[in-house]
Design a protein around this motif. Structure first.
Motif, short mmCIF file in Angstrom:
data_model
loop_
_atom_site.label_atom_id
_atom_site.label_comp_id
_atom_site.label_asym_id
_atom_site.label_seq_id
_atom_site.Cartn_x
_atom_site.Cartn_y
_atom_site.Cartn_z
N SER A 184 -26.69 -41.17 -54.60
CA SER A 184 -27.53 -40.88 -53.44
C SER A 184 -27.23 -39.52 -52.84
CB SER A 184 -27.32 -41.96 -52.37
OG SER A 184 -27.48 -43.23 -52.93
N ARG A 268 -24.70 -46.30 -55.59
CA ARG A 268 -25.62 -45.77 -54.58
C ARG A 268 -25.01 -45.99 -53.20
NH1 ARG A 268 -29.98 -45.00 -57.93
NH2 ARG A 268 -30.28 -46.55 -59.54
N GLN A 269 -25.57 -45.33 -52.22
CA GLN A 269 -25.05 -45.48 -50.86
C GLN A 269 -26.16 -45.96 -49.95
OE1 GLN A 269 -22.20 -45.58 -49.92
NE2 GLN A 269 -21.95 -44.94 -47.82
N PRO A 270 -26.07 -47.12 -49.32
CA PRO A 270 -25.06 -48.15 -49.54
C PRO A 270 -25.24 -48.85 -50.89
CG PRO A 270 -26.74 -48.92 -48.02
CD PRO A 270 -27.05 -47.50 -48.29
N ILE A 271 -24.25 -49.61 -51.30
CA ILE A 271 -24.33 -50.29 -52.59
C ILE A 271 -25.58 -51.15 -52.64
CG2 ILE A 271 -23.27 -52.07 -54.03
CD1 ILE A 271 -20.57 -51.11 -53.19
N SER A 272 -26.30 -51.07 -53.75
CA SER A 272 -27.44 -51.96 -53.94
C SER A 272 -26.97 -53.14 -54.78
CB SER A 272 -28.57 -51.21 -54.65
OG SER A 272 -29.53 -52.13 -55.10
N ARG B 96 -35.68 -47.80 -52.15
CA ARG B 96 -35.19 -48.41 -50.92
C ARG B 96 -35.64 -47.54 -49.78
NH1 ARG B 96 -29.01 -50.15 -51.47
NH2 ARG B 96 -28.86 -47.92 -51.71
N GLU B 115 -30.98 -40.81 -58.93
CA GLU B 115 -31.66 -41.21 -57.71
C GLU B 115 -32.32 -39.98 -57.10
OE1 GLU B 115 -29.55 -44.09 -55.23
OE2 GLU B 115 -30.13 -42.89 -53.52
N ASP B 117 -33.67 -38.75 -53.37
CA ASP B 117 -33.60 -39.12 -51.97
C ASP B 117 -34.46 -38.20 -51.13
OD1 ASP B 117 -31.37 -40.66 -52.94
OD2 ASP B 117 -30.78 -40.84 -50.85
#
Lengths: 305, 365
Positions: A184, A268-272, B96, B115, B117
């Protein structure tokens, strides 16, 4: 060398049961439980006293070492995007050696070693003619199966930890450590990142536990251990090939390899936790189905050797 | 014999139980409580008046547009931006989303081992791509509540954005071409939701229907599904698979690019001027940059982009050649919802209509 393993197993398996019978004639449940643990302990000691087990763990440990040494020796830092994931981050942080090692080992090396251990569980004893002796104790088959599967799962954990620990160590020695950049883009400290590495090891061990259950079932079908090992390994590879064919994408979520490489969600931040949960559910299903199949097959099998 | 039969029982029962469990779980996912009836207008008002600014959710996007699936590990440099855009329109994507107030948002698009973001924290924005380890730092213009624009314009804008008015305008412009109805109550991400069904009255368009799931409690749109004509599975779907209301950890919006990342600075121009530019494009239809013309109206609108408005040689990309098929008078990118017709003389016609209509527009019929 292979034969020496089965020897102590048989004696250790039947001896505690015999002595316990004398001490506690009124508590058969207790006796069985303690005999089960004794059998599990001896099974583990047999597994980890085998030269073959250590050779396999050593081969797994060689993967991150090889990656780290090659990256260290190569002056040219491949650009981002090339090579396996995390490879270009190794020079900045040695902990990524462990992750690259896992990514490289998951498709073939890890399933191969698990197949050897899981395929050998029942078929190995049958092939050596020692299965009969193991089954002399009452309620022996279910317990033996549980002990054999438990030992295979312990090997799954050991295999995943071997790569992670060796990778982290060699990476730290050659490149040093520091704060880790997550996918992330956030940065976490070394302590947190070690926790995440352990979680990844748990994830990988869980992924392999499903394959171990399949190997256990295949092992009950034959008396030729090599056949069971090869079948399990081939199945792991074929499943991954099927998983790569877009024409069969309706089938993909049901394949036991479907979440194998999804451990990146832990970075990832936060953990998924989605992938972890989905993987646990999937592997749990495979473990339940194939352990049930293995029990049914093994408990109805004519053990002649 | 009886003992043998019993011992095979687990092998039969365990798979049956698992299959049963999987079936119940999938059935429960769609089971919804019976909600009080509402008209389409009430639903639209509810959606427009929704003021949920704090949430944590997982979004899933699925597309079945009939585009060729691109290999997932294709390096971005090879296909360039076109590949990135196409990639977002094929297959399944998970993301997310975090919202911690009206001006604090973080979107994380999950890729395998990577990822992307997008973070907005007040007047600061970040776009981070882990594959390239690149970050773009955006500085947003200060929001001044219509202070810099004329008072009139500001007031008019606020008025236009009041939910009732917006819905009225929307309904007025839509009713002649569109049929609105309320579908069965459903459940999205574990929340009861209404379904608003939008169906074009035109028989010519490729769009079959659009279904919008609206949260019964907050009016938050939870799921969008677009059906194409002649296709069973939804052509496009975007919706929450998990949703919890409430403020996420504020630390998530504080982004510091990691060491070693390439950081680009980018200041976003003032909102006012940007909006005006857009207005010009919509009203005049003759922007000096590209003379975009429209043929037809409503769902059957065909947009024409002349060759002069497009960069030279853009159509020579090998990726584009792969995605198109040769048809009379040009090439066609055919998807379930949209057809793009590239004529041999370089013009581009786009519309949610069959190819014949695009060809007709190209010939000036």
């Amino acid at each position: 060398m292979l034969h020496s393993g089965a020897g102590p197993n048989t004696t250790a398996g039947s001896e505690p049961a015999g002595s316990a019978r004398l001490e506690q004639p009124s508590a058969p449940e207790n006796r069985r439980a303690s005999a089960g643990w004794a059998l599990f302990g001896s099974e583990l000691s047999v597994l980890f006293r085998r030269l073959r087990t250590w050779a396999m763990l050593l081969a797994l440990a060689a993967v991150p070492v090889l990656i780290a040494v090659v990256v260290r020796l190569a002056a040219d830092e491949g650009g981002p995007g090339g090579g396996p994931p995390f490879l270009n981050q190794i020079t900045q942080n040695g902990l990524f050696v462990a992750l690259t090692g896992l990514v490289v080992s998951i498709p073939l090396f890890l399933p191969l070693t698990i197949s050897v251990v899981a395929g050998d569980t029942i078929a190995g004893e049958a092939g050596h003619g020692t299965l009969r002796y193991l089954l002399t104790a009452p309620a022996g088959r279910l317990r033996l199966l549980a002990v054999k599967y438990g030992a295979a799962v312990v090997f799954c954990i050991a295999a995943a930890l071997t790569i992670v620990v060796t990778g982290a160590l060699i990476g730290t020695i050659l490149f040093g450590t520091g704060p880790v950049t997550l996918l992330s883009g956030d940065t976490i400290g070394v302590g947190d990142s070690l926790v995440r590495l352990l979680l990844v090891a748990v994830y990988v061990a869980l992924s392999l536990a499903g394959l171990a259950a399949i190997g256990l079932f295949i092992s009950t079908l034959t008396e030729v251990p090599v056949g069971a090992m090869a079948t399990t390994a081939v199945l792991a590879v074929v499943t991954q090939i099927v998983g790569a064919l877009p024409q069969l994408d309706w089938l993909h979520p049901w394949l036991f390899t479907y979440h194998w490489l999804d451990f990146a969600d832990l970075l990832r931040q936060p953990i998924s936790w989605d992938a972890f949960g989905a993987n646990a559910l999937l592997q749990g299903g495979y473990i339940a189905v194939f352990c049930a199949l293995a029990y049914s097959r093994f408990s109805t099998k004519d053990v002649l050797s | 014999m009886a003992r043998t039969w019993k011992r095979w029982l687990p092998a039969a029962v365990v798979p049956a139980v698992i299959a049963g469990g999987a079936l119940t779980a999938s059935l429960q996912a769609n089971a919804a409580a019976d909600l009080p009836d509402k008209t389409p207008q009430q639903l639209l008002e509810m959606a427009a008046g929704s003021d949920v600014h704090e949430l944590t959710g997982t979004l899933e996007q699925q597309s079945a547009l009939g585009l060729p699936e691109l290999p997932k590990d294709l390096p971005a440099e090879e296909g360039g931006q076109l590949a990135t855009a196409l990639e977002m329109l094929t297959g399944t994507h998970t993301a997310r989303v975090y919202r911690g107030g009206p001006d604090r948002t973080r979107l994380q698009v999950f890729d395998r081992f990577a990822e992307r973001d997008v973070i907005r924290n007040g007047l600061e924005g970040w776009v981070y791509n882990s594959k390239q380890n690149e970050a773009v730092h955006l500085t947003l213009p200060p929001v001044t509540d219509g202070g810099d624009t004329s008072e009139d314009g500001g007031a008019a804008q606020t008025e236009a954005y009041s939910p009732e008015q917006l819905v009225d305008q929307l309904l007025e412009s839509m009713t002649s071409e569109t049929k609105l109805s309320v579908g069965d109550d459903t459940s999205v991400a574990g929340r009861s939701a209404y379904q608003l069904v939008v169906e074009p009255n035109s028989a010519q368009t490729l769009v079959g229907s659009m279904v919008l799931a609206i949260d019964a409690e907050t009016g938050l749109p939870l799921n969008v599904q677009v059906q194409a004509r002649g296709q069973q599975e939804p052509a496009f779907q975007l919706g929450y698979t998990k949703l919890s209301l409430g403020a996420p950890d504020p630390g998530l919006f504080e982004f510091t690019p990691p060491a070693g990342a390439t950081v680009t600075e980018h200041a976003v121009p003032r909102h006012g001027s940007d909006a005006e530019k857009h207005h010009g494009k919509n009203d005049g239809g003759a922007d000096p940059g590209g003379q975009v013309t429209r043929h037809g109206s409503g769902w059957e609108t065909v947009t024409e982009v002349p060759a002069a408005a497009l960069p030279d040689g853009w159509a020579d990309s090998p990726l584009l050649a792969q995605a198109t098929e040769v048809v009379d008078g040009g090439r066609l990118i055919s998807t379930a919802l949209l057809n793009v017709y590239l004529t041999d003389d370089g013009r581009v016609f786009t519309g949610s209509v069959p190819l014949e209509q695009l060809q007709a527009a190209a010939e000036g019929r």
